[in-house]
Scaffold this motif. Sequence first.
Motif, PDB file in Angstrom:
ATOM      1  N   GLU A 237     -18.503  33.003  41.301  1.00 23.55           N
ATOM      2  CA  GLU A 237     -18.031  33.354  39.957  1.00 23.55           C
ATOM      3  C   GLU A 237     -19.025  34.283  39.258  1.00 23.55           C
ATOM      4  O   GLU A 237     -18.630  35.156  38.477  1.00 23.55           O
ATOM      5  N   GLU A 291      -8.074  39.917  41.562  1.00 23.03           N
ATOM      6  CA  GLU A 291      -7.435  38.660  41.219  1.00 23.03           C
ATOM      7  C   GLU A 291      -5.995  38.668  41.689  1.00 23.03           C
ATOM      8  O   GLU A 291      -5.397  39.732  41.889  1.00 23.03           O
ATOM      9  N   SER A 319     -10.883  29.870  41.061  1.00 18.99           N
ATOM     10  CA  SER A 319     -12.062  29.693  40.217  1.00 18.99           C
ATOM     11  C   SER A 319     -11.901  28.481  39.311  1.00 18.99           C
ATOM     12  O   SER A 319     -11.009  28.453  38.460  1.00 18.99           O
ATOM     13  N   LYS A 324      -8.295  30.919  37.842  1.00 19.11           N
ATOM     14  CA  LYS A 324      -7.600  32.059  38.449  1.00 19.11           C
ATOM     15  C   LYS A 324      -7.932  32.122  39.933  1.00 19.11           C
ATOM     16  O   LYS A 324      -8.988  31.630  40.375  1.00 19.11           O
ATOM     17  N   ASN A 325      -7.060  32.772  40.710  1.00 13.71           N
ATOM     18  CA  ASN A 325      -7.342  33.070  42.106  1.00 13.71           C
ATOM     19  C   ASN A 325      -8.067  34.417  42.147  1.00 13.71           C
ATOM     20  O   ASN A 325      -7.487  35.451  41.794  1.00 13.71           O
ATOM     21  N   ILE A 326      -9.340  34.390  42.531  1.00 14.90           N
ATOM     22  CA  ILE A 326     -10.146  35.612  42.508  1.00 14.90           C
ATOM     23  C   ILE A 326     -10.879  35.796  43.828  1.00 14.90           C
ATOM     24  O   ILE A 326     -11.045  34.852  44.613  1.00 14.90           O
ATOM     25  N   ALA A 353      -2.503  41.792  44.900  1.00 10.27           N
ATOM     26  CA  ALA A 353      -3.765  41.587  44.194  1.00 10.27           C
ATOM     27  C   ALA A 353      -4.077  42.834  43.385  1.00 10.27           C
ATOM     28  O   ALA A 353      -3.635  43.934  43.731  1.00 10.27           O
ATOM     29  N   CYS A 356     -10.268  44.229  39.885  1.00 10.52           N
ATOM     30  CA  CYS A 356     -10.821  43.956  38.556  1.00 10.52           C
ATOM     31  C   CYS A 356     -12.345  43.986  38.640  1.00 10.52           C
ATOM     32  O   CYS A 356     -12.917  44.186  39.709  1.00 10.52           O
ATOM     33  N   PHE A 360     -16.889  38.258  37.075  1.00 10.01           N
ATOM     34  CA  PHE A 360     -15.886  37.244  36.749  1.00 10.01           C
ATOM     35  C   PHE A 360     -16.369  36.323  35.632  1.00 10.01           C
ATOM     36  O   PHE A 360     -15.616  35.880  34.790  1.00 10.01           O
TER      37      PHE A 360
END
Length: 367
Positions: A237, A291, A319, A324-326, A353, A356, A360
Amino acid sequence: MDSVKKTALFDVHEKLGGKIIDFAGWSLPVQYEGIVEEHEAVRNAAGIFDVSHMGEVEVKGKDAFAFVQNLVTNDVATLEDHQVLYGMMCYEDGGVVDDLLVYKFNQDFFYLVINASNINKDYAWMLEQSKGYDITLENMSSQVSEVAIQGPLAQEILQKVVDVNLDDIKFFYCNRNVTVAGAKCLVSRTGYTGEDGFEIYSENKDIVKIWEALMEVGKDMGLKPAGLGCRDTLRFEAALPLYGNELSKDITPLEAGLGFFVKLGKESFIGKEALVAQKEAGLPRKTVGFEMEKGIPRHGYDVVVDDKVVGMVTTGYFSPTLKKNIGLALVDASYAEMGGALGIQVRKKVLPATICSKRFYQKNYKK
């Protein structure tokens, strides 16, 4: 797991109900209560990690500075005594031997902290590169235990069992003469979670009493034992790299997005020529954040655009902090534009996806 090495805290982990796995040849807890619970403890209060599997190498002698300066990508000349530096050791082709922390005790004495999975390889590499330098190298790894206490309450908890004012240990500095729960220790303030925190290095015989003292004084403050599972979600993260994921012998520091720690302007270091050439030619690959609305990305998954594989996921999770799915992915540079669309091959489906920022999570270090 009889052939797997055990840290001096192994019995403590078993007593606490830790789920033990083989990690880099070590029996270590991946979790105790649960990865999410331990992750949230570190973000909101504090967690304590057994990181005794990490490697430590002492470099001593009148050429210690010159040797370390040539060994690593970052500029060791900027260090004050008792300051710590992050950098990488590279091969001549720019690939990464390992990433490491450089502790400067003085101009003739450095302490290098390396990854557990690479200890033998790294030490052999250092010995090979040390030829011609008036230094002694000693692999201290088997003699040193280490715990890390991380989180917004880490200082308040640790302060209860030390004989120094922890305000005096600034971010990326250390003190070699701290008494922790009655034991003489090296204490530093670096962290691998995105939170404030400290690393405590001791003799093997002292680490259990240090762990137990911290657990006792922190029990009413939310301190939890934390395993390898949340160590990975926390560092990810905070966009902190892991060797074998974001870095390897096949991935340069520049491709990993770690150019800040590569000082191409310094006189020389192993791999400099290759990295200068790569930068001048333009990076062939870049590490991006992304993401996903659906699907959880995992290390090794293909990144696909128009039915063409253009990269791979280096790390991916749901996360716990951001919900979120990152992920991070190493992709062909032409597909690395912010906001760009990617596909992630999740089992038999390619799921959308969006690229980004890799930032994070806002790091909460105490400067």
